[in-house]
Motif scaffolding. Structure first.
Motif, PDB file in Angstrom:
ATOM      1  N   ASN A 189     -19.826  17.671   8.408  1.00  0.00           N
ATOM      2  CA  ASN A 189     -19.479  19.014   8.895  1.00  0.00           C
ATOM      3  C   ASN A 189     -18.342  19.012   9.922  1.00  0.00           C
ATOM      4  O   ASN A 189     -18.430  19.659  10.965  1.00  0.00           O
ATOM      5  N   ALA A 190     -17.277  18.285   9.628  1.00  0.00           N
ATOM      6  CA  ALA A 190     -16.110  18.272  10.520  1.00  0.00           C
ATOM      7  C   ALA A 190     -15.086  19.294  10.029  1.00  0.00           C
ATOM      8  O   ALA A 190     -14.760  19.321   8.835  1.00  0.00           O
ATOM      9  N   PRO A 191     -14.559  20.141  10.900  1.00  0.00           N
ATOM     10  CA  PRO A 191     -13.577  21.148  10.470  1.00  0.00           C
ATOM     11  C   PRO A 191     -12.263  20.493  10.027  1.00  0.00           C
ATOM     12  O   PRO A 191     -11.723  19.639  10.736  1.00  0.00           O
ATOM     13  N   LYS A 192     -11.753  20.893   8.897  1.00  0.00           N
ATOM     14  CA  LYS A 192     -10.530  20.287   8.360  1.00  0.00           C
ATOM     15  C   LYS A 192      -9.301  20.604   9.200  1.00  0.00           C
ATOM     16  O   LYS A 192      -8.331  19.833   9.217  1.00  0.00           O
ATOM     17  N   ASP A 193      -9.337  21.733   9.915  1.00  0.00           N
ATOM     18  CA  ASP A 193      -8.171  22.113  10.726  1.00  0.00           C
ATOM     19  C   ASP A 193      -8.256  21.601  12.166  1.00  0.00           C
ATOM     20  O   ASP A 193      -7.356  21.846  12.973  1.00  0.00           O
ATOM     21  N   GLY A 194      -9.344  20.897  12.500  1.00  0.00           N
ATOM     22  CA  GLY A 194      -9.468  20.327  13.843  1.00  0.00           C
ATOM     23  C   GLY A 194      -9.781  21.331  14.931  1.00  0.00           C
ATOM     24  O   GLY A 194      -9.621  21.028  16.115  1.00  0.00           O
ATOM     25  N   THR A 195     -10.257  22.525  14.546  1.00  0.00           N
ATOM     26  CA  THR A 195     -10.572  23.556  15.535  1.00  0.00           C
ATOM     27  C   THR A 195     -12.026  23.451  15.984  1.00  0.00           C
ATOM     28  O   THR A 195     -12.947  23.475  15.154  1.00  0.00           O
ATOM     29  N   TYR A 196     -12.215  23.355  17.299  1.00  0.00           N
ATOM     30  CA  TYR A 196     -13.554  23.250  17.879  1.00  0.00           C
ATOM     31  C   TYR A 196     -13.690  24.330  18.954  1.00  0.00           C
ATOM     32  O   TYR A 196     -13.196  24.180  20.072  1.00  0.00           O
ATOM     33  N   PRO A 197     -14.337  25.438  18.621  1.00  0.00           N
ATOM     34  CA  PRO A 197     -14.441  26.555  19.570  1.00  0.00           C
ATOM     35  C   PRO A 197     -15.321  26.202  20.774  1.00  0.00           C
ATOM     36  O   PRO A 197     -16.138  25.274  20.733  1.00  0.00           O
ATOM     37  N   LYS A 198     -15.146  26.973  21.819  1.00  0.00           N
ATOM     38  CA  LYS A 198     -15.999  26.843  22.993  1.00  0.00           C
ATOM     39  C   LYS A 198     -17.462  26.961  22.574  1.00  0.00           C
ATOM     40  O   LYS A 198     -17.831  27.816  21.782  1.00  0.00           O
ATOM     41  N   GLY A 199     -18.297  26.061  23.126  1.00  0.00           N
ATOM     42  CA  GLY A 199     -19.717  26.071  22.806  1.00  0.00           C
ATOM     43  C   GLY A 199     -20.096  25.141  21.681  1.00  0.00           C
ATOM     44  O   GLY A 199     -21.286  24.978  21.381  1.00  0.00           O
TER      45      GLY A 199
ATOM     46  N   VAL B 255     -19.781  18.337  24.407  1.00  0.00           N
ATOM     47  CA  VAL B 255     -19.838  19.797  24.441  1.00  0.00           C
ATOM     48  C   VAL B 255     -18.432  20.300  24.717  1.00  0.00           C
ATOM     49  O   VAL B 255     -17.774  19.860  25.669  1.00  0.00           O
ATOM     50  N   VAL B 256     -17.954  21.221  23.890  1.00  0.00           N
ATOM     51  CA  VAL B 256     -16.633  21.817  24.074  1.00  0.00           C
ATOM     52  C   VAL B 256     -16.796  23.030  24.996  1.00  0.00           C
ATOM     53  O   VAL B 256     -17.524  23.973  24.663  1.00  0.00           O
ATOM     54  N   TYR B 257     -16.132  22.998  26.160  1.00  0.00           N
ATOM     55  CA  TYR B 257     -16.300  24.104  27.106  1.00  0.00           C
ATOM     56  C   TYR B 257     -15.112  25.069  27.100  1.00  0.00           C
ATOM     57  O   TYR B 257     -15.123  26.085  27.806  1.00  0.00           O
ATOM     58  N   LYS B 258     -14.099  24.785  26.275  1.00  0.00           N
ATOM     59  CA  LYS B 258     -12.946  25.662  26.105  1.00  0.00           C
ATOM     60  C   LYS B 258     -12.358  25.349  24.747  1.00  0.00           C
ATOM     61  O   LYS B 258     -12.285  24.187  24.349  1.00  0.00           O
ATOM     62  N   ASP B 259     -11.946  26.384  23.999  1.00  0.00           N
ATOM     63  CA  ASP B 259     -11.416  26.166  22.645  1.00  0.00           C
ATOM     64  C   ASP B 259     -10.456  24.986  22.623  1.00  0.00           C
ATOM     65  O   ASP B 259      -9.535  24.897  23.447  1.00  0.00           O
ATOM     66  N   SER B 260     -10.651  24.069  21.661  1.00  0.00           N
ATOM     67  CA  SER B 260      -9.858  22.839  21.607  1.00  0.00           C
ATOM     68  C   SER B 260      -9.453  22.520  20.175  1.00  0.00           C
ATOM     69  O   SER B 260     -10.154  22.874  19.218  1.00  0.00           O
ATOM     70  N   LYS B 261      -8.315  21.839  20.057  1.00  0.00           N
ATOM     71  CA  LYS B 261      -7.867  21.288  18.770  1.00  0.00           C
ATOM     72  C   LYS B 261      -7.961  19.777  18.878  1.00  0.00           C
ATOM     73  O   LYS B 261      -7.300  19.155  19.704  1.00  0.00           O
TER      74      LYS B 261
END
Length: 268
Positions: A179-189, A208-214
């Motif tokens: 379940n890894a996003p193909k575009d590398g987008t990891y939203p906050k939370g 844990v991603v605390y701010k939207d990250s690529k």
């Protein structure tokens, strides 16, 4: 003895005196040259010893970040108590069967020295990852483990899960990406697994991603296995305190450790 003979004898004595004087001068000059050579050799040896020591010091690997306790130089973070000492060793745990989590949803309450962080785990999208996390939690694997990494530039994550603070070798098993996003987008939370460059190196460390990250997609990305549903403010205040030493990636300046993790399955 005639005058001529006396003069000849005098000349011979003078020659001998001059010869002795010259010999002494040559010996003195030779001694000076030897002394210069000895001093030069000692200087070279001393320089070599100093340079060797300097290089050895410069190439010594830095110690891996370890859990710290609040001190006069540690930023005060409201709601946090002093973290516990980390374990001296990490337990080895058998790899859980992904069937134990497949199609299921779990709630995990991560109790830290700064408060509770609540997670929802998605076994439908990441069954092996969730089965592993649940198994480690039930084995008390995460007890007293420091969150050893915070990043504050480029990507924004708090990384935890290794009882030895980032220096351990894991629970004794690994598994692949889910379940890894193909575009590398990891939203906050987002709750996702950390790994090395090996796509099959998922084990105990998560972030844990605390701010939207690529994040990079090289090697397949990072397994998303849940979301933060409560306590994100705790992660944000740890991030706001920054990195120990003032860098942008490293041990949190405000120490946070997992005390325990309680997991329950959500019933339909």
């Amino acid at each position: 003895m005639t005058r001529e003979q006396e003069r000849a004898a005098a000349r011979r004595r003078a020659v001998k005196v001059d010869a002795k004087r010259a010999q002494k001068e040559r010996e003195a000059q030779r001694n000076r040259q030897v002394a210069v050579v000895v001093i030069a050799v000692l200087a070279v040896v001393a320089g070599f010893v100093f340079l060797t020591a300097k290089l050895n010091n410069d190439t010594t690997p830095a110690a891996a970040p370890k859990a710290t306790t609040p001190s006069a130089t540690t930023p005060a973070v409201a709601g946090c108590s002093a973290p516990p000492a980390p374990p001296s060793a990490a337990a080895k745990v058998a790899k859980p069967d992904k069937a134990t989590a497949a199609g299921k949803t779990f709630t995990a309450v991560v109790t830290t020295n700064c408060g509770d962080i609540t997670l929802q785990l998605d076994g439908a999208k990441a069954p092996q990852t969730v089965a592993s996390f649940v198994g480690l939690a039930k084995a008390n694997y995460f007890a007293d483990s420091p969150c050893h990494r915070i990043t504050t530039e480029g990507i924004f994550v708090l990384q935890c899960g290794d009882p030895l603070g980032g220096t351990g070798t894991g629970p004794g098993y690994t598994y692949g990406i889910e379940n890894a996003p193909k575009d590398g987008t990891y939203p906050k939370g987002t709750l996702a697994m950390a790994r090395t460059t090996d796509p099959n190196s998922n084990a105990d460390q998560f972030f844990v991603v605390y701010k939207d990250s690529k994040l990079p997609t090289d090697g397949g990305g990072y397994s998303i296995f849940g979301t933060v549903t409560g306590g994100m403010d705790i992660v944000e205040k740890i991030a706001a305190a920054g990195v120990s030493g003032g860098a942008t990636d490293g041990a949190p300046a405000a120490p946070i450790s997992i005390l325990k993790v309680a997991v329950t399955e959500k019933k339909a």
